[in-house]
Enzyme design. Structure first.
Site: not given
Ligand code: GUN
Length: 302
Positions: A53, A97, A120
């Protein structure tokens, strides 16, 4: 039939080029969009996602700030970290995350995010907005699936979409998106899950099959309808001594067998994953634009 590949890397590249141009033009206002990423603990998969990311942010000109907290951090410290990012003028979007360690209440942390920075799309405000069919932040993976279909001009209108998995992160959100009125909505949606007795009764009815249960190779070739579109959202690490790192990434679909019957299929890796990250960039840019519009000024302090 041998399926054509729905290449998430190629689609992501094209969308990211457009986002990079939009970020350049946004940055003429005097600041670049900013993303705050909170990573708790040292889960290798989470670390790898967060790196991906941050790299993607850098490539399109979004400024990212990572805040690492130890696995034994208290719930209060996580909440305080989020609240500090809410107040930070240089941060437009916040991503915590997941998963968080068991002693931290995930929902409470997500609800602490300022909804205007919820890139998110997992705050109850964003999820409610999605359910209402109104404009708001869409969770990145479902958003990425829709954009991938758009890139390959595969319509959903009037199609029967079967979604395997009922998570908020993917299954339920995706179903709501597909039910919206208009382009890339208007689908007939079936959601199956771990308690659905015979998955293949449903999967064999699918024009578009979306697998998001996190169960490696759950979908066998016999479960795939001839000529359908198969989207694999699952990514699991499975032991593989033939690989240098000792594991390989496996989706929820047995790719080789499913590709014999499907018309289109996503690979893992290189399918939905790159699109998920891309939509995080889009949401962060949208959050930054929205804040500038609201403040009536393009020169918020960094
Ligand atoms: N962990 C796995 N996929 C995601 C996501 O789309 N957002 C977040 N914050 N954590 C994740």
């Amino acid at each position: 039939m041998s399926a054509e590949k729905l290449d998430g890397r190629e689609a992501a590249k094209s969308v990211r080029n457009r986002i990079a141009a939009d970020v350049r033009s946004f940055s003429e206002t005097g600041r670049s969009p900013g993303l705050g990423v909170v990573l708790v603990g040292d889960n290798p998969a989470s670390l790898s996602y967060v790196r991906g990311k941050e790299k993607a942010c850098e490539e399109v000109g979004i400024h990212s700030r990572e805040i690492r907290l130890g696995a034994d951090v208290s719930q209060t410290e996580v909440l305080e970290t989020v609240l500090a990012l809410n107040d930070d003028e240089g941060i437009d979007g916040i991503l915590v995350q997941l998963p968080l360690p068991d002693h931290v209440d995930e929902r409470r942390v997500l609800e602490a995010i300022d909804p205007s920075k919820d890139v998110d799309g997992l705050h109850r405000f964003s999820l409610g907005t999605l359910m209402l069919g109104e404009e708001g932040f869409i969770p990145c993976t479902p958003y990425g699936v829709i954009e991938l279909l758009k890139h390959y001009e595969i319509p959903t209108n009037g199609r029967h979409v079967v979604v395997l998995g009922r998570s908020m992160l993917v299954g339920k959100s995706l179903a709501n998106l597909l039910l919206r009125r208009g382009e890339y909505g208007d689908a007939t949606v079936t959601i199956c899950h771990s308690r659905t007795p015979d998955l293949s009764v449903h999967t064999l009815q699918a024009d578009i099959l979306i697998a998001a249960m996190g169960r490696p190779a759950l979908v066998t070739g016999e479960m795939v309808r001839e000529g359908s579109v198969v989207i694999d959202v699952g990514v699991s690490r499975v032991d593989d001594p033939s690989k240098k790192r000792g594991y390989r990434l496996q989706g929820d679909v047995d790719y080789e067998a499913a590709a014999e019957r499907a018309a289109w299929i996503t690979p893992v890796p290189g399918g939905v994953g790159p699109m998920t990250i891309t939509m995080l960039l889009q949401n962060t840019l949208d959050a930054a634009r929205h804040r500038v519009e609201m403040s009536g000024s393009g020169s918020a302090p960094r």
